[in-house]
Design a protein around this motif. Sequence first.
Motif, PDB file in Angstrom:
ATOM      1  N   ALA A 108       0.804  -1.218   0.000  1.00 20.10           N
ATOM      2  CA  ALA A 108       0.000   0.000   0.000  1.00 20.10           C
ATOM      3  C   ALA A 108       0.841   1.275   0.000  1.00 20.10           C
ATOM      4  CB  ALA A 108      -0.976  -0.003   1.171  1.00 20.10           C
ATOM      5  N   PRO A 109       1.880   1.400   0.847  1.00 20.78           N
ATOM      6  CA  PRO A 109       2.650   2.656   0.811  1.00 20.78           C
ATOM      7  C   PRO A 109       3.297   2.929  -0.543  1.00 20.78           C
ATOM      8  CG  PRO A 109       3.168   1.426   2.800  1.00 20.78           C
ATOM      9  CD  PRO A 109       2.320   0.539   1.944  1.00 20.78           C
ATOM     10  N   SER A 110       3.831   1.904  -1.177  1.00 19.13           N
ATOM     11  CA  SER A 110       4.472   2.109  -2.483  1.00 19.13           C
ATOM     12  C   SER A 110       3.475   2.504  -3.557  1.00 19.13           C
ATOM     13  CB  SER A 110       5.174   0.825  -2.921  1.00 19.13           C
ATOM     14  OG  SER A 110       6.117   0.432  -1.976  1.00 19.13           O
ATOM     15  N   ILE A 111       2.343   1.843  -3.604  1.00 17.24           N
ATOM     16  CA  ILE A 111       1.334   2.134  -4.626  1.00 17.24           C
ATOM     17  C   ILE A 111       0.699   3.500  -4.403  1.00 17.24           C
ATOM     18  CG2 ILE A 111      -0.917   1.420  -5.515  1.00 17.24           C
ATOM     19  CD1 ILE A 111      -0.007  -1.486  -5.028  1.00 17.24           C
ATOM     20  N   ILE A 112       0.360   3.817  -3.151  1.00 19.23           N
ATOM     21  CA  ILE A 112      -0.266   5.105  -2.856  1.00 19.23           C
ATOM     22  C   ILE A 112       0.691   6.252  -3.139  1.00 19.23           C
ATOM     23  CG2 ILE A 112      -1.178   6.542  -0.987  1.00 19.23           C
ATOM     24  CD1 ILE A 112      -2.403   3.986   0.186  1.00 19.23           C
ATOM     25  N   ALA A 113       1.949   6.126  -2.722  1.00 18.90           N
ATOM     26  CA  ALA A 113       2.924   7.195  -2.954  1.00 18.90           C
ATOM     27  C   ALA A 113       3.178   7.403  -4.446  1.00 18.90           C
ATOM     28  CB  ALA A 113       4.223   6.878  -2.232  1.00 18.90           C
ATOM     29  N   THR A 114       3.269   6.321  -5.204  1.00 22.23           N
ATOM     30  CA  THR A 114       3.496   6.437  -6.643  1.00 22.23           C
ATOM     31  C   THR A 114       2.305   7.085  -7.343  1.00 22.23           C
ATOM     32  OG1 THR A 114       4.894   4.475  -6.578  1.00 22.23           O
ATOM     33  CG2 THR A 114       4.043   5.151  -8.731  1.00 22.23           C
ATOM     34  N   ALA A 115       1.103   6.668  -6.976  1.00 24.05           N
ATOM     35  CA  ALA A 115      -0.098   7.244  -7.599  1.00 24.05           C
ATOM     36  C   ALA A 115      -0.242   8.727  -7.254  1.00 24.05           C
ATOM     37  CB  ALA A 115      -1.332   6.473  -7.151  1.00 24.05           C
ATOM     38  N   LEU A 116      -0.019   9.085  -5.994  1.00 23.48           N
ATOM     39  CA  LEU A 116      -0.110  10.493  -5.616  1.00 23.48           C
ATOM     40  C   LEU A 116       0.951  11.326  -6.313  1.00 23.48           C
ATOM     41  CD1 LEU A 116      -0.878  10.367  -1.783  1.00 23.48           C
ATOM     42  CD2 LEU A 116      -2.395  11.101  -3.617  1.00 23.48           C
ATOM     43  N   PHE A 117       2.162  10.789  -6.440  1.00 24.24           N
ATOM     44  CA  PHE A 117       3.219  11.526  -7.138  1.00 24.24           C
ATOM     45  C   PHE A 117       2.848  11.763  -8.594  1.00 24.24           C
ATOM     46  CE2 PHE A 117       7.137  11.774  -9.584  1.00 24.24           C
ATOM     47  CZ  PHE A 117       7.778  12.816  -8.934  1.00 24.24           C
ATOM     48  N   ALA A 118       2.277  10.759  -9.241  1.00 20.13           N
ATOM     49  CA  ALA A 118       1.893  10.907 -10.650  1.00 20.13           C
ATOM     50  C   ALA A 118       0.752  11.910 -10.814  1.00 20.13           C
ATOM     51  CB  ALA A 118       1.490   9.551 -11.216  1.00 20.13           C
ATOM     52  N   PHE A 119      -0.239  11.862  -9.932  1.00 22.80           N
ATOM     53  CA  PHE A 119      -1.395  12.754 -10.064  1.00 22.80           C
ATOM     54  C   PHE A 119      -1.098  14.174  -9.594  1.00 22.80           C
ATOM     55  CE2 PHE A 119      -3.978   8.714  -9.655  1.00 22.80           C
ATOM     56  CZ  PHE A 119      -4.231   8.645 -11.008  1.00 22.80           C
ATOM     57  N   LEU A 120      -0.174  14.324  -8.637  1.00 19.59           N
ATOM     58  CA  LEU A 120       0.072  15.647  -8.068  1.00 19.59           C
ATOM     59  C   LEU A 120       1.339  16.320  -8.585  1.00 19.59           C
ATOM     60  CD1 LEU A 120      -0.978  15.072  -4.366  1.00 19.59           C
ATOM     61  CD2 LEU A 120      -2.193  16.330  -6.122  1.00 19.59           C
ATOM     62  N   SER A 121       1.914  15.827  -9.653  1.00 20.24           N
ATOM     63  CA  SER A 121       3.051  16.516 -10.256  1.00 20.24           C
ATOM     64  C   SER A 121       2.541  17.822 -10.855  1.00 20.24           C
ATOM     65  CB  SER A 121       3.697  15.662 -11.337  1.00 20.24           C
ATOM     66  OG  SER A 121       4.262  14.517 -10.772  1.00 20.24           O
ATOM     67  N   PRO A 122       3.102  18.957 -10.448  1.00 23.72           N
ATOM     68  CA  PRO A 122       2.568  20.233 -10.925  1.00 23.72           C
ATOM     69  C   PRO A 122       2.705  20.381 -12.433  1.00 23.72           C
ATOM     70  CG  PRO A 122       4.417  20.571  -9.411  1.00 23.72           C
ATOM     71  CD  PRO A 122       4.201  19.117  -9.525  1.00 23.72           C
ATOM     72  N   GLY A 123       1.628  20.774 -13.074  1.00 22.71           N
ATOM     73  CA  GLY A 123       1.630  21.020 -14.502  1.00 22.71           C
ATOM     74  C   GLY A 123       1.196  19.840 -15.345  1.00 22.71           C
ATOM     75  N   VAL A 124       1.181  18.634 -14.806  1.00 24.33           N
ATOM     76  CA  VAL A 124       0.808  17.468 -15.606  1.00 24.33           C
ATOM     77  C   VAL A 124      -0.703  17.421 -15.787  1.00 24.33           C
ATOM     78  CG1 VAL A 124       0.856  14.960 -15.740  1.00 24.33           C
ATOM     79  CG2 VAL A 124       2.848  16.192 -14.932  1.00 24.33           C
ATOM     80  N   ILE A 125      -1.447  17.350 -14.693  1.00 21.69           N
ATOM     81  CA  ILE A 125      -2.909  17.336 -14.772  1.00 21.69           C
ATOM     82  C   ILE A 125      -3.457  18.707 -14.400  1.00 21.69           C
ATOM     83  CG2 ILE A 125      -5.018  16.359 -13.814  1.00 21.69           C
ATOM     84  CD1 ILE A 125      -3.519  13.743 -13.483  1.00 21.69           C
ATOM     85  N   LEU A 126      -3.040  19.228 -13.256  1.00 17.51           N
ATOM     86  CA  LEU A 126      -3.459  20.561 -12.850  1.00 17.51           C
ATOM     87  C   LEU A 126      -2.325  21.225 -12.095  1.00 17.51           C
ATOM     88  CD1 LEU A 126      -4.396  20.756  -9.560  1.00 17.51           C
ATOM     89  CD2 LEU A 126      -6.046  19.164 -10.439  1.00 17.51           C
ATOM     90  N   GLN A 127      -2.424  22.537 -11.982  1.00 19.96           N
ATOM     91  CA  GLN A 127      -1.408  23.296 -11.266  1.00 19.96           C
ATOM     92  C   GLN A 127      -2.091  24.289 -10.349  1.00 19.96           C
ATOM     93  OE1 GLN A 127       1.477  25.191 -13.752  1.00 19.96           O
ATOM     94  NE2 GLN A 127       2.235  26.468 -12.104  1.00 19.96           N
ATOM     95  N   LEU A 128      -1.751  24.206  -9.067  1.00 20.63           N
ATOM     96  CA  LEU A 128      -2.261  25.132  -8.060  1.00 20.63           C
ATOM     97  C   LEU A 128      -1.101  25.934  -7.522  1.00 20.63           C
ATOM     98  CD1 LEU A 128      -4.451  22.702  -5.974  1.00 20.63           C
ATOM     99  CD2 LEU A 128      -5.287  24.521  -7.400  1.00 20.63           C
ATOM    100  N   PRO A 129      -1.044  27.168  -7.475  1.00 20.50           N
ATOM    101  CA  PRO A 129      -1.777  28.137  -8.285  1.00 20.50           C
ATOM    102  C   PRO A 129      -1.189  28.193  -9.689  1.00 20.50           C
ATOM    103  CG  PRO A 129      -0.231  29.271  -6.881  1.00 20.50           C
ATOM    104  CD  PRO A 129      -0.141  27.813  -6.535  1.00 20.50           C
ATOM    105  N   GLY A 130      -2.018  28.550 -10.630  1.00 23.95           N
ATOM    106  CA  GLY A 130      -1.551  28.666 -12.012  1.00 23.95           C
ATOM    107  C   GLY A 130      -0.853  29.994 -12.244  1.00 23.95           C
ATOM    108  N   ARG A 131      -0.377  30.202 -13.438  1.00 19.61           N
ATOM    109  CA  ARG A 131       0.305  31.461 -13.744  1.00 19.61           C
ATOM    110  C   ARG A 131      -0.687  32.606 -13.936  1.00 19.61           C
ATOM    111  NH1 ARG A 131       5.777  31.199 -15.165  1.00 19.61           N
ATOM    112  NH2 ARG A 131       6.529  29.054 -15.172  1.00 19.61           N
TER     113      ARG A 131
END
Length: 68
Positions: A5-28
């Motif tokens: 669980a820690p490996s899968i959750i950390a990898t998924a969160l890293f992929a989804f929360l990489s800034p600029g890939v899906i969304l960026q908070l705050p944007g330019r």
Amino acid sequence: MKDWAPSIIATALFAFLSPGVILQLPGRDRPVDFMNMKTSWFSILIHALIFGLLLMLFLVILQAHLYV
């Protein structure tokens, strides 16, 4: 058995929360930009804080486990 669980959750969160890939908070130009592939230091800081908080939520508070 190993807890995956820690490996899968950390990898998924890293992929989804990489800034600029899906969304960026705050944007330019706006509070939220979608798929612009550009980052700022403040956006990296916000995404790192959200990543850390969600990781603590799933692993420490909810105690998610996945044994394979």
